[in-house]
Design a protein around this motif. Structure first.
Motif, PDB file in Angstrom:
ATOM      1  N   SER A 147      -6.772   2.559   0.964  1.00 41.62           N
ATOM      2  CA  SER A 147      -5.791   3.247   1.916  1.00 41.62           C
ATOM      3  C   SER A 147      -6.390   4.806   1.995  1.00 41.62           C
ATOM      4  CB  SER A 147      -4.608   3.605   0.762  1.00 41.62           C
ATOM      5  OG  SER A 147      -5.147   4.708  -0.348  1.00 41.62           O
ATOM      6  N   LYS A 148      -5.740   5.371   2.883  1.00 35.49           N
ATOM      7  CA  LYS A 148      -6.018   6.749   3.205  1.00 35.49           C
ATOM      8  C   LYS A 148      -6.006   7.613   2.003  1.00 35.49           C
ATOM      9  CE  LYS A 148      -4.725   6.586   8.150  1.00 35.49           C
ATOM     10  NZ  LYS A 148      -3.891   7.266   8.888  1.00 35.49           N
ATOM     11  N   ASP A 149      -5.112   7.449   1.239  1.00 35.70           N
ATOM     12  CA  ASP A 149      -4.964   8.249   0.067  1.00 35.70           C
ATOM     13  C   ASP A 149      -6.250   8.281  -0.961  1.00 35.70           C
ATOM     14  OD1 ASP A 149      -2.547   9.303   0.723  1.00 35.70           O
ATOM     15  OD2 ASP A 149      -1.391   7.956  -0.528  1.00 35.70           O
ATOM     16  N   TYR A 150      -6.811   7.108  -1.013  1.00 36.52           N
ATOM     17  CA  TYR A 150      -7.929   6.601  -1.711  1.00 36.52           C
ATOM     18  C   TYR A 150      -9.047   7.543  -1.304  1.00 36.52           C
ATOM     19  CZ  TYR A 150     -11.982   4.574  -4.253  1.00 36.52           C
ATOM     20  OH  TYR A 150     -12.969   4.371  -4.891  1.00 36.52           O
ATOM     21  N   THR A 151      -9.234   7.373   0.223  1.00 35.31           N
ATOM     22  CA  THR A 151     -10.324   8.026   0.866  1.00 35.31           C
ATOM     23  C   THR A 151     -10.185   9.647   0.540  1.00 35.31           C
ATOM     24  OG1 THR A 151     -10.225   6.574   2.539  1.00 35.31           O
ATOM     25  CG2 THR A 151     -11.475   8.661   3.041  1.00 35.31           C
ATOM     26  N   LYS A 152      -8.921  10.211   0.570  1.00 37.22           N
ATOM     27  CA  LYS A 152      -8.683  11.776   0.201  1.00 37.22           C
ATOM     28  C   LYS A 152      -9.151  11.881  -1.297  1.00 37.22           C
ATOM     29  CE  LYS A 152      -5.201  12.369   3.540  1.00 37.22           C
ATOM     30  NZ  LYS A 152      -3.763  12.491   3.785  1.00 37.22           N
ATOM     31  N   LEU A 153      -8.849  10.806  -2.190  1.00 35.64           N
ATOM     32  CA  LEU A 153      -9.104  11.261  -3.606  1.00 35.64           C
ATOM     33  C   LEU A 153     -10.641  11.145  -3.790  1.00 35.64           C
ATOM     34  CD1 LEU A 153      -8.458  11.282  -6.510  1.00 35.64           C
ATOM     35  CD2 LEU A 153      -8.452   8.652  -6.482  1.00 35.64           C
ATOM     36  N   VAL A 154     -11.658  10.270  -3.101  1.00 33.73           N
ATOM     37  CA  VAL A 154     -12.833  10.235  -3.184  1.00 33.73           C
ATOM     38  C   VAL A 154     -13.236  11.487  -2.838  1.00 33.73           C
ATOM     39  CG1 VAL A 154     -14.981   9.073  -2.498  1.00 33.73           C
ATOM     40  CG2 VAL A 154     -13.010   7.735  -3.047  1.00 33.73           C
ATOM     41  N   ALA A 155     -12.799  12.041  -1.571  1.00 30.25           N
ATOM     42  CA  ALA A 155     -13.292  13.358  -0.769  1.00 30.25           C
ATOM     43  C   ALA A 155     -13.217  14.422  -1.798  1.00 30.25           C
ATOM     44  CB  ALA A 155     -12.703  13.398   0.453  1.00 30.25           C
ATOM     45  N   SER A 156     -11.989  14.561  -2.321  1.00 25.69           N
ATOM     46  CA  SER A 156     -11.650  15.570  -3.449  1.00 25.69           C
ATOM     47  C   SER A 156     -12.839  15.550  -4.609  1.00 25.69           C
ATOM     48  CB  SER A 156     -10.418  15.539  -4.028  1.00 25.69           C
ATOM     49  OG  SER A 156     -10.144  14.398  -4.786  1.00 25.69           O
ATOM     50  N   LYS A 157     -13.191  14.475  -4.997  1.00 23.66           N
ATOM     51  CA  LYS A 157     -14.235  14.097  -6.244  1.00 23.66           C
ATOM     52  C   LYS A 157     -15.554  14.412  -5.798  1.00 23.66           C
ATOM     53  CE  LYS A 157     -10.762  13.262  -9.160  1.00 23.66           C
ATOM     54  NZ  LYS A 157     -10.512  14.081 -10.378  1.00 23.66           N
ATOM     55  N   GLU A 158     -15.785  13.729  -4.657  1.00 28.82           N
ATOM     56  CA  GLU A 158     -17.305  13.555  -4.298  1.00 28.82           C
ATOM     57  C   GLU A 158     -17.878  14.214  -3.222  1.00 28.82           C
ATOM     58  OE1 GLU A 158     -19.433  12.193  -6.387  1.00 28.82           O
ATOM     59  OE2 GLU A 158     -18.022  11.412  -8.011  1.00 28.82           O
ATOM     60  N   GLY A 159     -16.540  14.657  -2.122  1.00 28.48           N
ATOM     61  CA  GLY A 159     -17.005  15.344  -0.955  1.00 28.48           C
ATOM     62  C   GLY A 159     -16.761  14.358   0.063  1.00 28.48           C
ATOM     63  N   TRP A 160     -16.531  14.725   1.287  1.00 26.12           N
ATOM     64  CA  TRP A 160     -16.252  13.897   2.431  1.00 26.12           C
ATOM     65  C   TRP A 160     -17.297  12.997   2.923  1.00 26.12           C
ATOM     66  CZ3 TRP A 160     -11.821  11.687   4.435  1.00 26.12           C
ATOM     67  CH2 TRP A 160     -10.602  12.659   4.013  1.00 26.12           C
ATOM     68  N   ALA A 161     -18.475  13.356   2.688  1.00 26.34           N
ATOM     69  CA  ALA A 161     -19.547  12.587   3.272  1.00 26.34           C
ATOM     70  C   ALA A 161     -19.734  11.590   2.380  1.00 26.34           C
ATOM     71  CB  ALA A 161     -21.081  13.512   3.044  1.00 26.34           C
ATOM     72  N   ASN A 162     -19.330  11.372   1.256  1.00 23.80           N
ATOM     73  CA  ASN A 162     -19.494  10.291   0.255  1.00 23.80           C
ATOM     74  C   ASN A 162     -18.400   9.359   0.270  1.00 23.80           C
ATOM     75  OD1 ASN A 162     -21.950  11.127  -0.586  1.00 23.80           O
ATOM     76  ND2 ASN A 162     -21.089  12.810  -1.436  1.00 23.80           N
ATOM     77  N   VAL A 163     -17.237   9.414   1.019  1.00 20.68           N
ATOM     78  CA  VAL A 163     -16.207   8.496   0.981  1.00 20.68           C
ATOM     79  C   VAL A 163     -16.635   6.814   1.486  1.00 20.68           C
ATOM     80  CG1 VAL A 163     -14.733  10.267   1.356  1.00 20.68           C
ATOM     81  CG2 VAL A 163     -15.333   8.950   3.426  1.00 20.68           C
ATOM     82  N   PRO A 164     -15.885   6.124   1.087  1.00 21.09           N
ATOM     83  CA  PRO A 164     -16.293   4.607   1.521  1.00 21.09           C
ATOM     84  C   PRO A 164     -16.371   4.608   3.160  1.00 21.09           C
ATOM     85  CG  PRO A 164     -14.881   4.498  -0.027  1.00 21.09           C
ATOM     86  CD  PRO A 164     -14.743   5.935   0.162  1.00 21.09           C
ATOM     87  N   PRO A 165     -17.521   4.190   3.659  1.00 19.50           N
ATOM     88  CA  PRO A 165     -17.690   4.162   5.130  1.00 19.50           C
ATOM     89  C   PRO A 165     -16.875   2.653   5.682  1.00 19.50           C
ATOM     90  CG  PRO A 165     -19.691   3.905   4.446  1.00 19.50           C
ATOM     91  CD  PRO A 165     -18.722   3.918   3.313  1.00 19.50           C
TER      92      PRO A 165
END
Length: 338
Positions: free
Chosen positions: A225-243
């Motif tokens: 989901s988009k929420d999971y993407t946002k969660l990863v971004a908050s922890k690891e930064g947007w550059a490291n979200v699942p592409p």
């Protein structure tokens, strides 16, 4: 992502069309992509500038080969290009199958007859072996994704052609010594209409016999989901979200701001067509693989022959002959050909 063009598991027939751009489908099931990728050229902008070279957005193999030779400085421990050489259907054969597509080669003709005895495959393997001998690192026949990633991040490779997912690794200053000196381009072509890039996804699915299907469905919905993407971004930064899974990611200004590779990743994914992976017609689905149950075994055996050619323990001709023989034997055993 992108109209469900990735194959989720082996099938002798092409997958059904999918209207839902988040569902990946074949004749027996669905799976949601956790991350998706293609492959592209990653290169050192500082070394290109120093050599007076300019990487085209759509480079040809002739350009890449010439640049790799010019950028090689073995005394300084810098090699013009790093490519997979480790044997395996998902290691060297992922790269070599994609490269072969760009040269007009194919695994099988329309009647499932193996094609390693064709001029296109000989050109592909000869070009690869010669390029790596001239401009590749020592011991390349033992190098897979992880080994080449380490070499590139250490500043040892002027170019690396591999998975688009690596882009966030090579531009991460925590891991890469050259993080601020990396550029990107589409995988090379030979002018025949196909780039040497693959298409792959790691997917989440629910086994038919699962007793926790409802819980699994909720987990998959959350993990993609988009929420999971946002969660990863908050922890690891947007550059490291699942592409490579959600089109919305490539319209997200926060992601685009920190991911200089985003445009090329999307273009690379869009350029790969698993239903028409090479120049000539084929009976299989898959870009860097053929989606049949037998492929993993066949691909690894062929990969061993080609890795031996790279190491010098076997000639190109002998490797192709062996690849043709082992593939014919397995395809006869499986009933594809007589």
């Amino acid at each position: 992502m992108r109209k469900g063009r990735t194959v989720t598991h082996a099938s002798r027939q092409p997958p059904s069309d999918v209207k839902n751009d988040r569902a990946l489908v074949n004749r027996s099931g669905y799976a949601a992509p956790f991350y998706g990728e293609s492959s592209m050229v990653m290169y050192r902008t500082d070394l290109f500038d120093k050599a007076g070279l300019k990487m085209p957005e759509k480079p040809t193999w002739d350009f890449v080969i010439d640049a790799a030779k010019k950028l090689t400085d073995k005394n300084a421990g810098v090699y013009g290009i790093c490519l997979r050489g480790k044997a395996g259907w998902g290691e060297n054969m992922a790269f070599l199958s994609a490269m072969a597509n760009s040269y007009g080669a194919r695994w099988f003709d329309e009647k499932w007859v193996p094609q390693f005895n064709t001029p296109e495959w000989k050109t592909t393997l000869t070009t690869y072996v010669n390029l790596m001998k001239d401009a590749g690192p020592p011991g390349a026949s033992s190098n897979g994704f992880n080994e080449n990633l380490a070499l590139f991040n250490a500043g040892k490779c002027a170019m690396w052609i591999d998975a688009t997912v690596a882009a966030s690794f090579v531009t991460n200053p925590k891991d890469s010594k050259v993080a601020d000196k990396v550029g990107f381009a589409l995988a090379p072509n030979t002018g025949l209409g196909k780039n040497a890039n693959w298409l792959w996804a790691w997917n989440l699915a629910i086994p038919a016999g699962s007793k926790k299907a409802e819980a699994a469905e909720k987990f998959i919905a959350w993990a993609t989901s988009k929420d999971y993407t946002k969660l990863v971004a908050s922890k690891e930064g947007w550059a490291n979200v699942p592409p490579g899974t959600r089109t919305s990611l490539y319209q997200n200004p926060e992601y685009l701001k920190v991911a200089p590779f985003a445009k090329l990743t999307l273009a690379s994914i869009d350029a790969a067509d698993p239903n028409k992976p090479t120049v000539k017609p084929v009976p299989y689905v898959g870009v860097q693989y053929a989606a049949i149950p037998e492929f993993q075994g066949i691909g690894t055996q062929v990969g061993q022959q080609f890795s031996a050619a790279l190491s010098g323990s076997m000639t190109v001709d002998a490797a192709l002959t062996a690849a043709q023989s082992v593939t014919e034997r397995e395809m006869k055993r499986a009933g594809y050909i007589k």
